[in-house]
Design a protein around this motif. Structure first.
Motif, PDB file in Angstrom:
ATOM      1  N   UNK A  86      -2.637 -24.614  24.203  1.00  0.00           N
ATOM      2  CA  UNK A  86      -3.876 -23.693  24.000  1.00  0.00           C
ATOM      3  C   UNK A  86      -4.680 -24.042  22.870  1.00  0.00           C
ATOM      4  N   UNK A  87      -5.877 -23.339  22.568  1.00  0.00           N
ATOM      5  CA  UNK A  87      -6.942 -23.744  21.518  1.00  0.00           C
ATOM      6  C   UNK A  87      -7.324 -22.523  20.881  1.00  0.00           C
ATOM      7  N   UNK A  88      -8.564 -22.696  20.225  1.00  0.00           N
ATOM      8  CA  UNK A  88      -9.160 -21.552  19.483  1.00  0.00           C
ATOM      9  C   UNK A  88      -9.488 -20.804  20.574  1.00  0.00           C
ATOM     10  N   UNK A  89     -10.004 -21.402  21.593  1.00  0.00           N
ATOM     11  CA  UNK A  89     -10.391 -20.667  22.684  1.00  0.00           C
ATOM     12  C   UNK A  89      -9.699 -21.657  24.067  1.00  0.00           C
ATOM     13  N   UNK A  90      -9.030 -20.959  24.912  1.00  0.00           N
ATOM     14  CA  UNK A  90      -8.175 -22.131  26.185  1.00  0.00           C
ATOM     15  C   UNK A  90      -9.346 -22.814  26.862  1.00  0.00           C
ATOM     16  N   UNK A  91     -10.609 -22.399  27.024  1.00  0.00           N
ATOM     17  CA  UNK A  91     -11.488 -23.496  27.609  1.00  0.00           C
ATOM     18  C   UNK A  91     -11.847 -24.639  26.963  1.00  0.00           C
ATOM     19  N   UNK A  92     -11.180 -24.897  25.874  1.00  0.00           N
ATOM     20  CA  UNK A  92     -11.443 -26.033  24.919  1.00  0.00           C
ATOM     21  C   UNK A  92     -10.136 -26.949  24.966  1.00  0.00           C
ATOM     22  N   UNK A  93      -9.019 -26.231  25.516  1.00  0.00           N
ATOM     23  CA  UNK A  93      -7.870 -26.900  25.580  1.00  0.00           C
ATOM     24  C   UNK A  93      -7.768 -27.846  26.938  1.00  0.00           C
ATOM     25  N   UNK A  94      -6.837 -28.679  27.003  1.00  0.00           N
ATOM     26  CA  UNK A  94      -6.417 -29.454  28.381  1.00  0.00           C
ATOM     27  C   UNK A  94      -4.804 -29.974  28.324  1.00  0.00           C
ATOM     28  N   UNK A  95      -4.532 -30.121  29.227  1.00  0.00           N
ATOM     29  CA  UNK A  95      -3.180 -30.299  29.243  1.00  0.00           C
ATOM     30  C   UNK A  95      -2.842 -31.056  30.657  1.00  0.00           C
ATOM     31  N   UNK A  96      -2.019 -32.165  31.068  1.00  0.00           N
ATOM     32  CA  UNK A  96      -1.752 -32.671  32.288  1.00  0.00           C
ATOM     33  C   UNK A  96      -0.185 -32.869  32.477  1.00  0.00           C
ATOM     34  N   UNK A  97       0.336 -32.411  33.720  1.00  0.00           N
ATOM     35  CA  UNK A  97       1.706 -32.423  33.867  1.00  0.00           C
ATOM     36  C   UNK A  97       2.007 -33.270  35.128  1.00  0.00           C
ATOM     37  N   UNK A  98       3.097 -34.019  34.851  1.00  0.00           N
ATOM     38  CA  UNK A  98       3.680 -34.754  36.088  1.00  0.00           C
ATOM     39  C   UNK A  98       4.921 -34.469  36.565  1.00  0.00           C
ATOM     40  N   UNK A  99       5.124 -34.146  37.542  1.00  0.00           N
ATOM     41  CA  UNK A  99       6.759 -33.838  38.107  1.00  0.00           C
ATOM     42  C   UNK A  99       6.834 -34.683  39.353  1.00  0.00           C
ATOM     43  N   UNK A 100       7.315 -35.734  39.568  1.00  0.00           N
ATOM     44  CA  UNK A 100       7.384 -36.468  40.965  1.00  0.00           C
ATOM     45  C   UNK A 100       6.114 -36.573  41.185  1.00  0.00           C
ATOM     46  N   UNK A 101       5.801 -36.168  42.632  1.00  0.00           N
ATOM     47  CA  UNK A 101       4.595 -36.318  43.306  1.00  0.00           C
ATOM     48  C   UNK A 101       3.523 -35.212  42.831  1.00  0.00           C
ATOM     49  N   UNK A 102       3.773 -34.298  42.147  1.00  0.00           N
ATOM     50  CA  UNK A 102       2.899 -33.230  41.596  1.00  0.00           C
ATOM     51  C   UNK A 102       2.398 -33.627  40.379  1.00  0.00           C
ATOM     52  N   UNK A 103       1.033 -33.912  40.347  1.00  0.00           N
ATOM     53  CA  UNK A 103       0.171 -34.143  39.005  1.00  0.00           C
ATOM     54  C   UNK A 103      -0.820 -33.285  38.805  1.00  0.00           C
ATOM     55  N   UNK A 104      -0.619 -32.505  38.055  1.00  0.00           N
ATOM     56  CA  UNK A 104      -1.747 -31.094  37.702  1.00  0.00           C
ATOM     57  C   UNK A 104      -2.400 -31.013  36.546  1.00  0.00           C
TER      58      UNK A 104
END
Length: 277
Positions: A235-253
């Motif tokens: 989260x950020x002061x507004x979520x449009x300014x946030x970022x996050x990447x998640x890796x779980x096996x063959x799923x990269x989102x």
């Protein structure tokens, strides 16, 4: 007349400065923040980028579609690494663009490159239908977001079947923002929802509410949680300014429109460790 000229000149200067520096300010705040993807040599590999066909926000009838950078950034990350890239959609044919995403101040450098790329633009307007494709032809399948994706990615039986089969073949499955909805109709090898018990991310309810688009039928955070996914985000002061990447096996989102760079980077990184088959 000086009392007229001075304010006019001041306004003109302000307009020029705004035009020049607002995109950079947005970058600093987090919109398309600068991110350098290292060089990869993956010649001979293939990627499929999937976007929405839906072009209207119901019931307002305002135009919508795929968000520019959410497909242009991974598209050129793959191209730069030597991959051949196809573009597809649930129905095939024209892919609409979300208004504003390809214009000032939001358009990224990859957006501008794409708009000037005749082959890319042709493929965007003549996308392949997912139902006509087979997963074995691709090393990675990537699903882009944009508000239009809330209307057809999760609802497409053809896409659900395609992603189910791709997962069974251990293909890398990537997404950003609303693109994660394309994972929601698929099942894993155990017959359970593909995302159940998996670490994934997508656009947050907070960001959807910030943009006032709760009228859309499917919200990634809600749908992923319902299916038993382990939903992660920043989260950020507004979520449009946030970022996050998640890796779980063959799923990269990736979480949202800012996450395309890192998500594509992590996909290429994983591909580089795999044998080309």
């Amino acid at each position: 007349m000086t009392w007229i000229v001075v304010p006019v000149l001041a306004l003109a200067l302000l307009a020029i400065l705004t035009y020049l520096f607002l995109p950079r300010l947005l970058n600093v705040l987090g919109i398309h923040r600068h991110y350098t993807i290292p060089d990869f040599d993956l010649n001979g590999r293939r990627a499929l980028v999937i976007c929405t066909n839906h072009d209207r926000l119901d019931p307002s009838n305002k135009k919508t579609g795929a968000f520019g950078s959410e497909f242009t950034v991974p598209y050129y990350a793959f191209v730069n690494a030597g991959l051949a890239v196809d573009i597809a959609s649930p129905k095939g044919g024209s892919i609409p663009i979300q208004p504003g995403s390809w214009s000032w101040p939001l358009a990224s450098e990859d957006d501008k490159r794409f708009m000037a790329d005749k082959k890319a633009m042709h493929d965007l307007q003549n996308s392949k239908a997912v139902g006509d494709l087979v997963p074995k032809d691709y090393d990675v399948i990537f699903m882009a977001g944009g508000w239009g994706a809330a209307y057809d990615l999760m609802q497409s039986e053809e896409l659900a079947d395609f992603i189910t089969r791709a997962n069974a073949e251990n293909k890398i499955l990537g997404s950003v923002c609303h693109g994660a909805l394309g994972l929601c109709g698929a099942t894993g090898l155990d017959g359970e929802p593909l995302v159940k018990g998996r670490r994934v991310t997508g656009v947050t309810n907070n960001q959807i509410n910030t943009f006032g688009i709760a009228i859309t039928p499917k919200h990634p955070e809600e749908e992923l949680r319902k299916l038993g996914a382990i939903f992660e985000c920043q989260h950020a002061f507004r979520d449009p300014f946030a970022t996050h990447t998640t890796i779980d096996g063959n799923l990269i989102t990736g979480q949202n429109q800012n996450s395309g760079y890192e998500t594509a980077h992590r996909i290429l990184e994983k591909m580089a460790t795999q044998r080309n088959v």
